[in-house]
Design a protein around this motif. Structure first.
Motif, PDB file in Angstrom:
ATOM      1  N   THR A  72      65.468  17.214   8.140  1.00  0.00           N
ATOM      2  CA  THR A  72      64.130  17.342   7.566  1.00  0.00           C
ATOM      3  C   THR A  72      64.207  17.920   6.159  1.00  0.00           C
ATOM      4  OG1 THR A  72      63.172  17.671   9.772  1.00  0.00           O
ATOM      5  CG2 THR A  72      61.844  18.348   7.885  1.00  0.00           C
ATOM      6  N   TRP A  74      61.189  17.975   4.283  1.00  0.00           N
ATOM      7  CA  TRP A  74      59.878  18.623   4.197  1.00  0.00           C
ATOM      8  C   TRP A  74      59.103  18.291   5.458  1.00  0.00           C
ATOM      9  CZ3 TRP A  74      55.325  15.979   4.666  1.00  0.00           C
ATOM     10  CH2 TRP A  74      54.161  16.745   4.541  1.00  0.00           C
ATOM     11  N   SER A  75      58.258  19.216   5.918  1.00  0.00           N
ATOM     12  CA  SER A  75      57.380  18.941   7.045  1.00  0.00           C
ATOM     13  C   SER A  75      56.124  19.783   6.887  1.00  0.00           C
ATOM     14  CB  SER A  75      58.070  19.235   8.380  1.00  0.00           C
ATOM     15  OG  SER A  75      58.353  20.619   8.495  1.00  0.00           O
ATOM     16  N   GLY A  76      55.041  19.313   7.467  1.00  0.00           N
ATOM     17  CA  GLY A  76      53.781  20.036   7.377  1.00  0.00           C
ATOM     18  C   GLY A  76      52.615  19.094   7.579  1.00  0.00           C
ATOM     19  N   ASN A  77      51.424  19.594   7.327  1.00  0.00           N
ATOM     20  CA  ASN A  77      50.209  18.791   7.417  1.00  0.00           C
ATOM     21  C   ASN A  77      49.965  18.173   6.043  1.00  0.00           C
ATOM     22  OD1 ASN A  77      47.807  17.637   8.242  1.00  0.00           O
ATOM     23  ND2 ASN A  77      46.616  19.508   7.912  1.00  0.00           N
ATOM     24  N   GLY A  78      50.595  17.039   5.800  1.00  0.00           N
ATOM     25  CA  GLY A  78      50.567  16.431   4.484  1.00  0.00           C
ATOM     26  C   GLY A  78      49.296  15.657   4.192  1.00  0.00           C
ATOM     27  N   LEU A 152      56.570  16.343  -2.706  1.00  0.00           N
ATOM     28  CA  LEU A 152      56.638  16.734  -1.298  1.00  0.00           C
ATOM     29  C   LEU A 152      57.704  17.812  -1.087  1.00  0.00           C
ATOM     30  CD1 LEU A 152      56.328  13.529   0.915  1.00  0.00           C
ATOM     31  CD2 LEU A 152      54.722  15.421   0.748  1.00  0.00           C
ATOM     32  N   ARG A 153      58.869  17.575  -1.641  1.00  0.00           N
ATOM     33  CA  ARG A 153      59.979  18.510  -1.425  1.00  0.00           C
ATOM     34  C   ARG A 153      59.685  19.866  -2.063  1.00  0.00           C
ATOM     35  NH1 ARG A 153      65.693  15.408  -1.968  1.00  0.00           N
ATOM     36  NH2 ARG A 153      66.332  17.374  -1.015  1.00  0.00           N
ATOM     37  N   GLU A 154      58.891  19.862  -3.140  1.00  0.00           N
ATOM     38  CA  GLU A 154      58.518  21.122  -3.784  1.00  0.00           C
ATOM     39  C   GLU A 154      57.224  21.695  -3.217  1.00  0.00           C
ATOM     40  OE1 GLU A 154      58.377  20.373  -7.946  1.00  0.00           O
ATOM     41  OE2 GLU A 154      60.426  19.592  -8.022  1.00  0.00           O
ATOM     42  N   ASP A 155      56.674  21.019  -2.171  1.00  0.00           N
ATOM     43  CA  ASP A 155      55.474  21.484  -1.476  1.00  0.00           C
ATOM     44  C   ASP A 155      54.284  21.633  -2.425  1.00  0.00           C
ATOM     45  OD1 ASP A 155      54.349  21.974   0.950  1.00  0.00           O
ATOM     46  OD2 ASP A 155      54.748  24.122   0.935  1.00  0.00           O
ATOM     47  N   LYS A 156      54.099  20.620  -3.283  1.00  0.00           N
ATOM     48  CA  LYS A 156      53.012  20.671  -4.263  1.00  0.00           C
ATOM     49  C   LYS A 156      51.788  19.872  -3.838  1.00  0.00           C
ATOM     50  CE  LYS A 156      55.811  21.416  -8.416  1.00  0.00           C
ATOM     51  NZ  LYS A 156      56.155  20.883  -9.762  1.00  0.00           N
ATOM     52  N   GLU A 158      49.552  20.505  -1.639  1.00  0.00           N
ATOM     53  CA  GLU A 158      48.359  21.270  -1.294  1.00  0.00           C
ATOM     54  C   GLU A 158      47.355  21.260  -2.427  1.00  0.00           C
ATOM     55  OE1 GLU A 158      47.267  22.565   1.311  1.00  0.00           O
ATOM     56  OE2 GLU A 158      48.984  22.394   2.652  1.00  0.00           O
TER      57      GLU A 158
END
Length: 311
Positions: A72, A74-78, A152-156, A158
């Motif tokens: 994985t 990245w994971s989350g509520n995308g 996505l990988r940098e969690d941007k 949101e």
């Protein structure tokens, strides 16, 4: 005479018995054949259930082993995104996939996959990144695949999913000035990008060229679905003078239309409508296209007398 009669009666009974035995065998064989065919179909269904159609690339290993080898990233509520996708057999559905993203994963031999849920199937589905054939559609924008994966990988993501503030008189952005010559009046316009966003919800990049910029922007003529002349003129005004076409996923196709307020774009629009008109005149004998022909003729006159002077 009695002996002969008895012989034939006996023979007829034997033949009748043989017939009923053959009929019984024939019906039994048909029933067994149907059972074998049904069993084969059930076996085929079981095989399909063992390897679900939504699995990534038909791997040599079973799906559970395949999943165990995933890493994985990245994971989350995308976010919910849309993109064009080429299937394993090289074909495309002609429309974009809508996916609620849950993870970005990578396989040591097969590369990266997006994992998410689709509106038609709440179960997880995998989409191989290398088969995505358009930019990623997110809200009103189009993001190149590589850039989106980095986000996505940098969690941007949101920040992208935060609701946009409603435009008010205080915070509304100023309208861009028209691209026409100084001293020329600003012509009425329409939100062609919003028209295209509604029309291309499930369209891939190839579908844009097939449908055409004019049609996707809401330009329609004719008796059944045609739009009023003033709306068609607003669409023509906007596309020619103000529309940057940045939402068109195939940039080569967008480049064919040139820059706003350019002679290249005027020629592209004029030639397109002239082609529609000529084709309609050829088919007019087979189908009543009189209303569409009048609309196109009127729009060409409008372009030549009004829009051409804005360049």
């Amino acid at each position: 005479m009695d002996d002969s009669y008895g012989f034939w009666m006996g023979l007829s009974r034997i033949l009748g018995l043989l017939f009923w035995l053959w009929l019984f065998w024939f019906i039994s064989e048909k029933i067994r054949e149907k059972e074998r065919r049904t069993q084969a179909q059930l076996e085929e269904l079981r095989k399909r259930k063992e390897v679900p159609p939504k699995t990534p690339d038909e791997a040599q290993e079973d799906i559970d082993t395949w999943k165990k080898r995933l890493r994985t990233l990245w994971s989350g509520n995308g976010p919910e995104v849309m993109f064009g996708y080429t299937k394993a057999d090289g074909t495309s559905l002609g429309r974009r996939r809508r996916v609620h993203l849950r993870a970005l994963v990578t396989h040591p031999e097969m590369g990266m996959y997006l994992r998410g849920e689709t509106p038609r199937n709440d179960n997880e589905s995998y989409f191989k990144v290398s088969r995505i054939n358009t930019s990623i559609a997110l809200d009103d924008g189009m993001i190149p695949v590589a850039d989106f994966l980095g986000m996505l990988r940098e969690d941007k993501f949101e920040a992208l999913r935060e609701p946009r503030p409603r435009a008010t008189a205080e915070n509304a952005p100023a309208k861009p000035r028209p691209n026409s010559k100084p001293g020329k009046p600003e012509l009425p316009r329409i939100d062609t990008r919003a028209e295209r966003a509604k029309a291309t919800m499930e369209l891939d990049a190839a579908g844009w060229r097939k449908e055409g910029i004019l049609s996707l922007s809401g330009y329609r003529v004719g008796r059944a679905r045609g739009r009023p002349a003033n709306i068609r003129q607003r669409i023509l005004n906007t596309i020619l003078l103000y529309d940057d076409l940045l939402d068109v996923p195939e940039r080569a196709y967008a480049a064919e239309w040139g820059r706003p307020a350019s002679r290249q774009r005027y020629k592209k629009m004029h030639d397109s409508i002239k082609t529609f008109l000529n084709n309609a005149r050829k088919r007019h004998g087979l189908k009543d296209m009189s209303t569409a022909i009048k609309d196109w003729e009127s729009d060409l006159i409008y372009m030549e007398r009004t829009l051409k002077r804005q360049l």
